[in-house]
Design a protein around this motif. Structure first.
Motif, PDB file in Angstrom:
ATOM      1  N   GLN A  58      52.990  44.938  36.707  1.00  0.00           N
ATOM      2  CA  GLN A  58      53.830  44.324  37.816  1.00  0.00           C
ATOM      3  C   GLN A  58      54.012  45.604  38.802  1.00  0.00           C
ATOM      4  O   GLN A  58      54.541  45.311  39.912  1.00  0.00           O
ATOM      5  CB  GLN A  58      55.156  43.682  37.397  1.00  0.00           C
ATOM      6  CG  GLN A  58      54.711  42.360  36.802  1.00  0.00           C
ATOM      7  CD  GLN A  58      56.012  41.416  36.572  1.00  0.00           C
ATOM      8  OE1 GLN A  58      57.074  42.271  36.292  1.00  0.00           O
ATOM      9  NE2 GLN A  58      56.032  40.245  36.945  1.00  0.00           N
ATOM     10  N   GLN A  63      49.182  46.022  41.041  1.00  0.00           N
ATOM     11  CA  GLN A  63      48.988  44.614  41.609  1.00  0.00           C
ATOM     12  C   GLN A  63      48.010  44.658  42.823  1.00  0.00           C
ATOM     13  O   GLN A  63      47.254  43.924  43.027  1.00  0.00           O
ATOM     14  CB  GLN A  63      50.372  44.043  42.115  1.00  0.00           C
ATOM     15  CG  GLN A  63      51.155  43.577  40.906  1.00  0.00           C
ATOM     16  CD  GLN A  63      52.207  42.626  41.229  1.00  0.00           C
ATOM     17  OE1 GLN A  63      51.957  41.585  41.587  1.00  0.00           O
ATOM     18  NE2 GLN A  63      53.486  43.003  41.221  1.00  0.00           N
ATOM     19  N   ARG A  66      44.811  45.036  41.499  1.00  0.00           N
ATOM     20  CA  ARG A  66      44.304  44.106  40.649  1.00  0.00           C
ATOM     21  C   ARG A  66      44.101  44.913  39.063  1.00  0.00           C
ATOM     22  O   ARG A  66      42.969  44.112  38.479  1.00  0.00           O
ATOM     23  CB  ARG A  66      43.362  43.060  40.983  1.00  0.00           C
ATOM     24  CG  ARG A  66      43.480  42.252  42.468  1.00  0.00           C
ATOM     25  CD  ARG A  66      42.686  41.490  42.851  1.00  0.00           C
ATOM     26  NE  ARG A  66      43.278  40.547  44.019  1.00  0.00           N
ATOM     27  CZ  ARG A  66      42.499  39.483  44.490  1.00  0.00           C
ATOM     28  NH1 ARG A  66      41.366  39.023  43.828  1.00  0.00           N
ATOM     29  NH2 ARG A  66      43.199  38.984  45.490  1.00  0.00           N
ATOM     30  N   SER A  69      45.371  42.362  35.671  1.00  0.00           N
ATOM     31  CA  SER A  69      45.907  41.285  36.462  1.00  0.00           C
ATOM     32  C   SER A  69      46.495  39.988  35.368  1.00  0.00           C
ATOM     33  O   SER A  69      47.207  39.328  35.740  1.00  0.00           O
ATOM     34  CB  SER A  69      45.285  40.860  37.597  1.00  0.00           C
ATOM     35  OG  SER A  69      43.843  40.384  37.122  1.00  0.00           O
ATOM     36  N   VAL A  72      50.101  40.020  34.536  1.00  0.00           N
ATOM     37  CA  VAL A  72      51.142  40.069  35.694  1.00  0.00           C
ATOM     38  C   VAL A  72      52.191  38.967  35.581  1.00  0.00           C
ATOM     39  O   VAL A  72      53.221  39.030  35.531  1.00  0.00           O
ATOM     40  CB  VAL A  72      50.345  39.935  37.235  1.00  0.00           C
ATOM     41  CG1 VAL A  72      51.539  39.817  38.199  1.00  0.00           C
ATOM     42  CG2 VAL A  72      49.566  41.252  37.493  1.00  0.00           C
TER      43      VAL A  72
END
Length: 405
Positions: A58, A63, A66, A69, A72
């Motif tokens: 996060q 992010q 990516r 991911s 997340v």
């Protein structure tokens, strides 16, 4: 390409930890020990690792690139494992230990209340040392635990509340059906409290004041008060599921064993379908409705919460169905299982400290990301062990029996 290598390397390590020490019962057999303490401790260890990866993923630069991911938006699912095991353990202990409620508060609460306030002290010292400034009143409310100096402390607050309600309900009421109905209602009420509270003190100014700039007062900001954020409530239904499972363990286990290989893919499909339902709910309604310009939009938050509940339920069911056939335990997962709460509570301090690595490498470089992952995990473990040792000192003092005169 480097980002993908980092991502798939982390995924590979996580898969290795799932498979390492794995035991397959066989196509026609089942593990009778799949809910034993050693097994669930290893599962909690995996969940703790998942939470750490979730928090790392996060980070804004992760992010944007990516990286990792898949983690997340999956943090609440890992926390659901903790809630399920807690609910299961309470009822299991109630069934097997005579006079379970005698001394319940004295034995159960210190292991949660002490870590909460030790965390408050440690984070207060940390933020003071790193130059973070709080309003004078906020120093007081943080110390009392009324506001969140450690925003990851929310889990401890919720589990303490659930333990207290469990104690009151299960001590006074003898009907398992009524008990479960009340506990289910408690989870729904908690969701409603979040829906009203939102993510900050939206009610403290004119309509949509937050769209016009930063909060004018510290207590109007995000993550300050209790139940500010969907993470406070969106996995709590797993606690109720743990109570339900432990109450009817033999019947439920026997039912899943019949036509297991038919029911497993059905549960998998339902897990996937409820996952889609959850994401559709977040897209159509959403938790962060404050930014729509329509005020707090309480109803939309509550609907999103209700639509996410089935996903949590079926995900946990699927995990433990798998464990009926296959479960693993290895030194790493057992180790993290022993310090799962501690890693959770100290992870924010590790994340914050390791951000200083930008002085060595640019935050978007693959070198920074690799070093950041390694350092966050290592520092989280070190801090967790120190934190656990401090907690143990105070818990033992509280639990130490008084000498008879």
């Amino acid at each position: 390409m480097a980002y993908k290598i980092i991502t798939y390397s982390v995924y590979a390590v996580c898969l290795l930890l799932i498979l390492w020490g794995g035991k397959f019962a066989g196509f026609k057999k089942f593990h009778d020990d799949f809910m034993d303490l050693d097994v669930t401790k290893a599962v909690r260890g995996l969940a703790a690792i998942g939470v750490i990866m979730h928090h790392i993923s996060q980070e804004q630069n992760f992010q944007e690139a990516r990286v990792m991911s898949i983690f997340v938006n999956s943090g609440f699912l890992f926390v659901a494992i903790f809630f399920f095991c807690s609910g299961y353990g309470l009822v299991k202990s109630l069934k097997t230990k005579p006079d379970y409620f005698k001394g319940f508060l004295r034995h159960r609460l210190p292991v949660l209340v002490v870590p909460f306030y030790v965390s408050v002290v440690l984070y207060t010292i940390f933020y003071f040392a790193t130059g973070t400034r709080f309003a004078p009143v906020q120093w007081i409310t943080n110390t009392l635990g009324l506001t969140m100096v450690n925003t990851y402390c929310w889990y401890v607050v919720v589990i303490i509340l659930l333990y207290l309600i469990f104690y009151l309900v299960y001590k006074k009421i003898k009907s398992d059906k009524v008990r479960l109905i009340i506990m289910f209602a408690v989870v729904i009420i908690m969701g409603a409290i979040f829906a009203v509270n939102g993510h900050f003190a939206w009610w403290a100014g004119s309509k949509n004041w937050w769209l016009r700039g930063p909060a004018p007062k510290w207590w109007m900001e995000q993550k300050v008060f209790w139940f500010h954020g969907e993470w406070w409530v969106n996995s709590a239904i797993a606690f109720w599921l743990g109570l339900l499972f432990a109450t009817n363990e033999e019947k439920i286990t026997a039912w899943f064993k019949k036509l297991y290989w038919v029911k497993l893919p059905v549960v998998l499909v339902l897990t996937a379908a409820t996952c889609v339902l959850s994401y559709v709910g977040q897209g159509v309604f959403g938790y962060w409705t404050e930014w729509s310009g329509n005020g707090p939009d309480i109803a939309k938050k509550f609907i999103t919460f209700l639509l996410q509940m089935p996903y949590v339920i079926f995900f946990v069911i699927f995990v433990f169905m798998i464990m009926m056939k296959f479960h693993s335990s290895n030194p790493v997962t057992r180790f993290f299982g022993k310090i799962s709460l501690e890693t959770y509570m100290m992870n924010l301090m590790a994340l914050t400290t390791c951000r200083m690595l930008y002085k060595v490498f640019p935050v978007r470089s693959w070198q920074y990301m690799v070093l950041y992952i390694v350092c966050v995990v290592a520092l989280t473990i070190i801090l967790a062990l120190i934190y656990k040792a401090i907690n143990s000192v105070f818990i033992n003092l509280i639990r130490k029996p008084k000498k008879q005169q």
